[in-house]
Design a protein around this motif. Structure first.
Motif, mmCIF file in Angstrom:
data_model
loop_
_atom_site.group_PDB
_atom_site.id
_atom_site.type_symbol
_atom_site.label_atom_id
_atom_site.label_comp_id
_atom_site.label_asym_id
_atom_site.label_seq_id
_atom_site.Cartn_x
_atom_site.Cartn_y
_atom_site.Cartn_z
ATOM 1 N N PHE A 104 30.385 30.699 37.597
ATOM 2 C CA PHE A 104 29.442 31.764 37.936
ATOM 3 C C PHE A 104 30.157 33.095 38.224
ATOM 4 C CE2 PHE A 104 27.239 27.839 38.787
ATOM 5 C CZ PHE A 104 25.927 28.081 38.417
ATOM 6 N N HIS A 105 31.495 33.076 38.292
ATOM 7 C CA HIS A 105 32.262 34.304 38.552
ATOM 8 C C HIS A 105 32.220 35.234 37.348
ATOM 9 C CE1 HIS A 105 34.215 34.119 42.418
ATOM 10 N NE2 HIS A 105 34.660 32.896 42.204
ATOM 11 N N SER A 106 32.210 36.515 37.624
ATOM 12 C CA SER A 106 32.333 37.504 36.548
ATOM 13 C C SER A 106 33.759 37.459 36.003
ATOM 14 C CB SER A 106 32.040 38.903 37.093
ATOM 15 O OG SER A 106 33.068 39.290 37.996
ATOM 16 N N GLN A 107 33.924 37.989 34.804
ATOM 17 C CA GLN A 107 35.265 38.069 34.224
ATOM 18 C C GLN A 107 36.175 38.927 35.106
ATOM 19 O OE1 GLN A 107 36.329 36.146 31.768
ATOM 20 N NE2 GLN A 107 38.377 36.941 32.125
ATOM 21 N N ALA A 108 35.618 39.975 35.700
ATOM 22 C CA ALA A 108 36.412 40.851 36.577
ATOM 23 C C ALA A 108 36.932 40.072 37.781
ATOM 24 C CB ALA A 108 35.571 42.045 37.026
#
Length: 164
Positions: free
Chosen positions: A34-38
């Motif tokens: 669920f983490h963003s790529q950033a």
């Protein structure tokens, strides 16, 4: 029922979460997905996440929990959930969400992280996670020592869940 295997990196959240899901005949989701790529890039580069980085991530996981509950399915997640406020967001007052705190010594955690392959987490961030960790009390989670075997951990968790 929703179970969330929680704790710092290296405690076995994914392993235990997958085993719990298998024993409960349900699906599993790792919160890392669920983490963003950033966020993933920051962690890979050894930069600790801020709360501002985490809010959208936690809200996305909560939305998934709500979706699973609406469909009436049992589901297991693995999520660090290091602070009580993070767990409060994930739980949102829902008594059907149970945290499983996988607790280990810093030495054991460091050893496990050192031997991991193919994970984006920079091992130097472990101390940052330990410093951030607000261990849950018995009112918040089932606590299990990660020095036990994975099978023993899963057995203990399922016994505790049944007793609740």
């Amino acid at each position: 029922m929703i179970l969330i295997a929680m704790g710092v990196s290296g405690c076995g959240k994914t392993t235990i979460g997958e085993m719990l899901a298998e024993r409960l005949h349900c699906d599993f989701a790792d919160a890392d997905s669920f983490h963003s790529q950033a966020n993933k890039e920051k962690m890979h580069n050894g930069i600790p996440l801020t709360d501002e980085d985490r809010w959208p991530w936690l809200n996305a996981i909560r939305a998934s929990i709500v979706e699973k509950q609406a469909s009436g399915t049992v589901h297991v997640y693995a999520c660090s959930a290091l602070k009580r406020v993070y767990r409060d967001i994930l739980r949102d007052g829902d008594k059907d969400v149970t945290f499983v705190y996988l607790k280990g010594t810093p030495e054991l955690l460091r050893e496990r992280i050192k031997t991991r392959k193919g994970h984006f987490f920079d091992p130097a961030l472990l101390q940052s996670q330990l410093d951030t960790l607000e261990p849950p009390g018995p009112d918040e989670a089932i606590e299990v020592d990660i020095a036990l075997s994975p099978e023993e951990i899963v057995d203990k968790v399922l016994q505790e869940v049944k007793a609740r």
